[in-house]
Design a protein around this motif. Structure first.
Motif, PDB file in Angstrom:
ATOM      1  N   MET A 143      30.729  51.446  36.435  1.00 21.25           N
ATOM      2  CA  MET A 143      31.098  50.658  37.595  1.00 21.25           C
ATOM      3  C   MET A 143      31.120  51.597  38.807  1.00 21.25           C
ATOM      4  N   THR A 144      30.607  51.132  39.927  1.00 21.81           N
ATOM      5  CA  THR A 144      30.638  51.912  41.163  1.00 21.81           C
ATOM      6  C   THR A 144      31.955  51.658  41.896  1.00 21.81           C
ATOM      7  N   ASN A 145      32.243  52.488  42.893  1.00 23.80           N
ATOM      8  CA  ASN A 145      33.438  52.271  43.712  1.00 23.80           C
ATOM      9  C   ASN A 145      33.409  50.886  44.358  1.00 23.80           C
ATOM     10  N   GLU A 146      32.262  50.516  44.888  1.00 22.39           N
ATOM     11  CA  GLU A 146      32.149  49.226  45.576  1.00 22.39           C
ATOM     12  C   GLU A 146      32.380  48.055  44.610  1.00 22.39           C
ATOM     13  N   GLU A 147      31.855  48.166  43.386  1.00 18.15           N
ATOM     14  CA  GLU A 147      32.085  47.118  42.384  1.00 18.15           C
ATOM     15  C   GLU A 147      33.570  47.048  42.012  1.00 18.15           C
ATOM     16  N   PHE A 148      34.200  48.201  41.898  1.00 19.75           N
ATOM     17  CA  PHE A 148      35.625  48.280  41.594  1.00 19.75           C
ATOM     18  C   PHE A 148      36.450  47.605  42.680  1.00 19.75           C
ATOM     19  N   TRP A 149      36.160  47.938  43.950  1.00 18.47           N
ATOM     20  CA  TRP A 149      36.905  47.339  45.061  1.00 18.47           C
ATOM     21  C   TRP A 149      36.701  45.831  45.099  1.00 18.47           C
ATOM     22  N   LYS A 150      35.476  45.388  44.847  1.00 21.37           N
ATOM     23  CA  LYS A 150      35.184  43.948  44.866  1.00 21.37           C
ATOM     24  C   LYS A 150      35.991  43.227  43.783  1.00 21.37           C
ATOM     25  N   LYS A 151      36.062  43.819  42.590  1.00 23.79           N
ATOM     26  CA  LYS A 151      36.838  43.202  41.510  1.00 23.79           C
ATOM     27  C   LYS A 151      38.327  43.158  41.857  1.00 23.79           C
ATOM     28  N   LEU A 152      38.846  44.249  42.417  1.00 25.04           N
ATOM     29  CA  LEU A 152      40.252  44.259  42.846  1.00 25.04           C
ATOM     30  C   LEU A 152      40.488  43.162  43.886  1.00 25.04           C
ATOM     31  N   ASP A 153      39.590  43.080  44.857  1.00 25.28           N
ATOM     32  CA  ASP A 153      39.721  42.113  45.941  1.00 25.28           C
ATOM     33  C   ASP A 153      39.669  40.676  45.424  1.00 25.28           C
ATOM     34  N   LEU A 154      38.790  40.404  44.483  1.00 26.37           N
ATOM     35  CA  LEU A 154      38.690  39.051  43.921  1.00 26.37           C
ATOM     36  C   LEU A 154      39.983  38.637  43.225  1.00 26.37           C
ATOM     37  N   ILE A 155      40.628  39.577  42.544  1.00 21.98           N
ATOM     38  CA  ILE A 155      41.893  39.253  41.869  1.00 21.98           C
ATOM     39  C   ILE A 155      42.964  38.901  42.895  1.00 21.98           C
ATOM     40  N   THR A 156      43.041  39.639  43.994  1.00 21.63           N
ATOM     41  CA  THR A 156      44.069  39.337  45.003  1.00 21.63           C
ATOM     42  C   THR A 156      43.794  38.018  45.712  1.00 21.63           C
ATOM     43  N   LYS A 157      42.554  37.615  45.793  1.00 19.32           N
ATOM     44  CA  LYS A 157      42.219  36.341  46.445  1.00 19.32           C
ATOM     45  C   LYS A 157      42.495  35.146  45.529  1.00 19.32           C
ATOM     46  N   ARG A 158      42.371  35.350  44.226  1.00 22.77           N
ATOM     47  CA  ARG A 158      42.488  34.250  43.262  1.00 22.77           C
ATOM     48  C   ARG A 158      43.916  33.752  43.140  1.00 22.77           C
ATOM     49  N   ARG A 159      44.842  34.599  42.968  1.00 22.47           N
ATOM     50  CA  ARG A 159      46.279  34.359  42.943  1.00 22.47           C
ATOM     51  C   ARG A 159      46.789  33.216  42.068  1.00 22.47           C
ATOM     52  N   ASP A 160      45.941  32.363  41.500  1.00 22.38           N
ATOM     53  CA  ASP A 160      46.466  31.250  40.729  1.00 22.38           C
ATOM     54  C   ASP A 160      46.849  31.589  39.286  1.00 22.38           C
ATOM     55  N   PRO A 161      46.122  32.447  38.572  1.00 26.62           N
ATOM     56  CA  PRO A 161      46.525  32.689  37.185  1.00 26.62           C
ATOM     57  C   PRO A 161      47.839  33.464  37.115  1.00 26.62           C
ATOM     58  N   ASP A 170      48.634  44.331  54.873  1.00 25.72           N
ATOM     59  CA  ASP A 170      48.270  43.609  56.089  1.00 25.72           C
ATOM     60  C   ASP A 170      48.232  42.104  55.873  1.00 25.72           C
ATOM     61  N   SER A 171      48.278  41.657  54.620  1.00 22.84           N
ATOM     62  CA  SER A 171      48.088  40.242  54.309  1.00 22.84           C
ATOM     63  C   SER A 171      49.299  39.653  53.591  1.00 22.84           C
ATOM     64  N   THR A 172      49.726  38.483  54.044  1.00 17.94           N
ATOM     65  CA  THR A 172      50.829  37.792  53.366  1.00 17.94           C
ATOM     66  C   THR A 172      50.346  37.018  52.145  1.00 17.94           C
ATOM     67  N   THR A 173      49.041  36.785  52.044  1.00 15.16           N
ATOM     68  CA  THR A 173      48.522  36.020  50.906  1.00 15.16           C
ATOM     69  C   THR A 173      47.765  36.875  49.895  1.00 15.16           C
ATOM     70  N   GLU A 174      47.271  38.047  50.307  1.00 13.61           N
ATOM     71  CA  GLU A 174      46.474  38.886  49.407  1.00 13.61           C
ATOM     72  C   GLU A 174      47.128  40.225  49.108  1.00 13.61           C
ATOM     73  N   GLY A 175      48.395  40.377  49.487  1.00  8.42           N
ATOM     74  CA  GLY A 175      49.123  41.600  49.180  1.00  8.42           C
ATOM     75  C   GLY A 175      49.603  41.594  47.738  1.00  8.42           C
ATOM     76  N   LEU A 176      49.732  42.776  47.166  1.00 13.14           N
ATOM     77  CA  LEU A 176      50.134  42.886  45.769  1.00 13.14           C
ATOM     78  C   LEU A 176      50.874  44.201  45.565  1.00 13.14           C
ATOM     79  N   VAL A 177      52.007  44.152  44.868  1.00 10.08           N
ATOM     80  CA  VAL A 177      52.788  45.349  44.536  1.00 10.08           C
ATOM     81  C   VAL A 177      52.642  45.619  43.045  1.00 10.08           C
ATOM     82  N   VAL A 178      52.348  46.866  42.711  1.00  6.74           N
ATOM     83  CA  VAL A 178      52.231  47.291  41.326  1.00  6.74           C
ATOM     84  C   VAL A 178      53.303  48.356  41.090  1.00  6.74           C
ATOM     85  N   LEU A 179      54.240  48.076  40.205  1.00 10.26           N
ATOM     86  CA  LEU A 179      55.343  48.996  39.944  1.00 10.26           C
ATOM     87  C   LEU A 179      54.913  50.163  39.058  1.00 10.26           C
ATOM     88  N   LYS A 180      55.387  51.337  39.397  1.00  6.01           N
ATOM     89  CA  LYS A 180      55.117  52.532  38.610  1.00  6.01           C
ATOM     90  C   LYS A 180      55.569  52.352  37.160  1.00  6.01           C
TER      91      LYS A 180
END
Length: 145
Positions: free
Chosen positions: A1-19, A115-125
């Motif tokens: 996987m390239t960096n760009e593919e990785f970022w796209k996958k991360l971004d898609l998960i934050t946009k989906r938010r329903d599951p 920067d986003s109220t709908t696509e922000g995500l916190v991941v706990l250590k």
């Protein structure tokens, strides 16, 4: 996987938010990116002498390091760092970012897209430590906080 593919996958998960398991899927993808030593987009001071300070949100004893899932999110936000130093976006090794967080006494987790109220995500250590047990290498030039 390239960096760009990785970022796209991360971004898609934050946009989906329903599951209900989107945070789990996001953390598994972070683990994959860590193992493949991919880059992540971060907010940091400009590099000087090979060193940059990553931006964080929270208290000095509970820091959430600022990351982004896309260049659009990174460009959408500007923040002042310690002492008013301007922060900028840059890419860094996800492994270094996460290893820094794992070793920092003050490291509490990662925050994506603040920067986003709908696509922000916190991941706990603590959740990442459960998913990724075992010792982690300290990044070069590590300084605890």
């Amino acid at each position: 996987m390239t960096n760009e593919e990785f970022w796209k996958k991360l971004d898609l998960i934050t946009k989906r938010r329903d599951p209900a398991d989107h945070i789990t899927e996001f953390m598994i993808l972070l683990k994959d990116g860590y193992e493949q030593n991919l880059d992540v987009i971060v907010s940091a001071t400009p590099v000087q002498n090979g060193i940059a300070s990553q931006a964080y949100l929270g208290e000095k004893n509970a820091r959430f390091y600022v990351c982004y899932t896309s260049l659009a999110h990174a460009r959408n936000e500007w923040r002042a760092g310690d002492g008013g130093r301007p922060m900028d976006w840059n890419t860094m090794s996800l492994r270094d970012v996460m290893n820094n967080m794992f070793h920092k006494t003050s490291g509490a987790g990662l925050i994506f897209n603040p920067d986003s109220t709908t696509e922000g995500l916190v991941v706990l250590k603590t959740m990442l430590e459960l998913l990724m047990p075992g010792p982690k290498e300290k990044p070069s030039m590590f300084v605890d906080s």
